[in-house]
Enzyme design. Structure first.
Site, PDB file in Angstrom:
ATOM      1  CG  ASP A  62     -10.291   3.742   5.582  1.00  0.00           C
ATOM      2  OD1 ASP A  62      -9.768   4.754   6.099  1.00  0.00           O
ATOM      3  OD2 ASP A  62     -10.041   3.377   4.423  1.00  0.00           O
ATOM      4  CE  LYS A  81      -7.395   1.798   2.659  1.00  0.00           C
ATOM      5  NZ  LYS A  81      -7.610   3.059   3.332  1.00  0.00           N
ATOM      6  NE  ARG A 101      -7.569  11.144   6.998  1.00  0.00           N
ATOM      7  CZ  ARG A 101      -6.793  10.261   6.339  1.00  0.00           C
ATOM      8  NH1 ARG A 101      -7.257   9.056   6.033  1.00  0.00           N
ATOM      9  NH2 ARG A 101      -5.570  10.561   6.014  1.00  0.00           N
ATOM     10  CG  HIS A 149      -2.119   0.880   1.072  1.00  0.00           C
ATOM     11  ND1 HIS A 149      -3.333   0.390   0.640  1.00  0.00           N
ATOM     12  CD2 HIS A 149      -2.302   2.212   1.256  1.00  0.00           C
ATOM     13  CE1 HIS A 149      -4.216   1.377   0.585  1.00  0.00           C
ATOM     14  NE2 HIS A 149      -3.606   2.503   0.953  1.00  0.00           N
ATOM     15  CB  SER A 160      -6.656   5.737   6.632  1.00  0.00           C
ATOM     16  OG  SER A 160      -7.091   5.484   5.326  1.00  0.00           O
TER      17      SER A 160
HETATM   18  N1  URA Z   1      -4.050   5.761   1.586  1.00  0.00           N
HETATM   19  C1  URA Z   1      -5.041   5.440   2.456  1.00  0.00           C
HETATM   20  O1  URA Z   1      -5.655   4.391   2.324  1.00  0.00           O
HETATM   21  N2  URA Z   1      -5.327   6.299   3.454  1.00  0.00           N
HETATM   22  C2  URA Z   1      -4.667   7.461   3.629  1.00  0.00           C
HETATM   23  O2  URA Z   1      -4.971   8.174   4.570  1.00  0.00           O
HETATM   24  C3  URA Z   1      -3.621   7.790   2.728  1.00  0.00           C
HETATM   25  C4  URA Z   1      -3.332   6.918   1.709  1.00  0.00           C
END
Ligand code: URA
Length: 454
Positions: A165, A191, A172, A86, A187
């Protein structure tokens, strides 16, 4: 019996710089997921967190509460090691389209829960949805079926999967509370931890296009995420990588998939070399942490083989079809690209491209129609910006440096102006910036958090 919690008290407490208990954080998170806390109170709480910050313990509590806000995916039944990657968000960042099928081709499972465009950065889901028919919102059982069939699946948060999220991410984006290490950590990791990963590779961006631009802040975020994920039981590594220019040559939706598919087809356009290299390095770490290679370098070699022998491409197509996507558009990707309006931007003087303000470039991309102004709006799959010259290139006056694709002629104006402001042409070339900087593992992350005074 403990006293009931009131959201207003928790907003006030954080506003005044006090520490919230895990139960108080869980109250906010479950209210976000269920919709029982109104958006104005969630917004106020997010802003209080943004301004006052969260401690390490509060960040961990927020991450775990968000992970637990919905159902969890358990990849154990797939009989494979589950790994993922990620990024903290960038411009032109399309490595997911490469690393997911590469790692799957090397025998790993990649259950990837991604996000939409956030702030000035693009979103993997918006890009994937430029493929006609591709469904990002799968049920848990559909997610499992696709993974069993293809080895990789890229999906969105849903009311079942990390619903907190889903709500806080979109909020956000609308309340200027994106650029905060604890909120980014919670965040991303909510996930990733909800998808039951064995191992995780984090791509932490630094430079002008990152949410946390300076080196110290990016290092803190990297260490925070590694330590938090490791404590939750997932083997994790974070690589600091360059976002001082867009990654690769395309930033938008369909044009990013066009660039990724060229690399999956084994082509090597020079302007996409940084994208290829970073994807191989990240995939190499995934393959190493997934136990298929003794070192990340050996993992990189396996990744390169999967790119060159077409096995990653085959998995990518299989995954798109399993998500309902129409792969016929990849037969001639350029023919499918139908932007509403096009403008070529030429160099206004001769010299070197010495800097690219990549956040401003990200906003330019968003204003073409590739991103959204308000939550829930559709994005234009064909809008975006293609770069013909990258940082360090020497250009002649009048030489094309970018092509802007917008929804309408009127939407070409602002991106063109932003690009002219964002790109600096100078008499001397810029200093070299390495693609990958510091690497954090469980060995140095906790120490970094303890020793670096912030
Ligand atoms: N990717 C995400 O899933 N969340 C964030 O806050 C920033 C990048």
């Amino acid at each position: 019996m403990s006293a009931p919690l009131h959201t207003i008290d928790l907003i006030r407490k954080k506003r005044d710089g006090l520490t919230l208990s895990p139960a108080e954080i869980a109250h906010i998170v479950s209210g976000a997921a269920s919709g029982s806390i109104p958006l104005e109170q969630l917004s106020a709480w997010l802003m209080a967190v943004f301004l006052r910050g969260l401690s390490l313990d509060e960040t961990r509590a927020l991450t775990l509460a968000m992970r637990d806000s919905g159902e969890k995916f358990s990849p154990a039944r797939l009989g494979k090691v589950a790994v993922d990657k990620h990024s903290t968000g960038g411009v032109g960042d399309k490595t997911s389209f490469l690393v997911a099928p590469i790692a799957a081709a090397c025998g790993l499972a990649v259950p990837m829960i991604s996000g939409r465009a956030l702030g000035h950065t693009g979103g993997t889901l918006d890009k994937l949805e430029s493929i006609p028919g591709y469904r990002t919102a799968l049920s848990l059982s559909e997610f499992e079926t696709v993974l069993a069939h293809c080895g990789a699946s890229i999906v969105s948060q849903t009311p079942e999967l990390v619903p907190a999220d889903r709500v806080l991410y979109a909020l956000r984006d609308r309340t200027a509370t994106v650029e905060n290490a604890s909120l980014i950590c919670a965040s991303i990791l909510s996930k990733k931890l909800a998808s039951g990963l064995d191992a995780l590779v984090l791509d932490v961006k630094t430079g002008s296009g990152a949410f946390l631009r300076n080196q110290q802040d990016a290092e803190h975020l990297a260490a925070l995420m590694v330590a938090t994920a490791e404590t939750a039981g997932t083997r994790t590594v974070a690589l600091l990588t360059d976002m001082d220019q867009p990654l690769g040559r395309a930033a938008g939706n369909w044009i990013e998939l066009m660039e990724a598919i060229e690399l999956l087809r084994g082509k090597r356009p020079p302007e996409s070399e940084d994208l290829r290299e970073l994807s191989l390095i990240l995939a190499g770490w995934m393959i190493h942490l997934g136990g298929k290679a003794l070192t990340p370098e050996q993992g990189r070699q396996l990744a390169e083989a999967a790119l060159e022998d077409g096995s990653a491409l085959a998995i990518f197509f299989k995954m798109v079809e399993a998500h309902g996507g129409d792969t016929s558009v990849f037969a001639d990707p350029a023919a499918f690209h139908k932007p509403g309006a096009t403008q070529v931007l030429n160099a206004w003087k001769a010299g070197y491209i010495s800097s690219m303000d990549t956040t401003m470039i990200g906003w330019a991309v968003q204003r073409t129609g590739a991103g959204r102004e308000k939550a829930g709006e559709p994005v234009d799959p064909h809008a975006g910006i293609l770069f013909h010259a990258r940082r360090g290139a020497s250009v002649e006056q009048g030489q094309p440096i970018a092509t802007i694709y917008a929804t309408t002629e009127a939407l070409l104006l602002e991106p063109a102006e932003l690009l002219r402001e964002a790109i600096t042409i100078s008499a001397t070339p810029p200093d070299f910036v390495p693609l990958v900087g510091r690497i954090f593992t469980h060995e140095n992350a906790e120490m970094h958090l303890r020793n670096v005074v912030r």
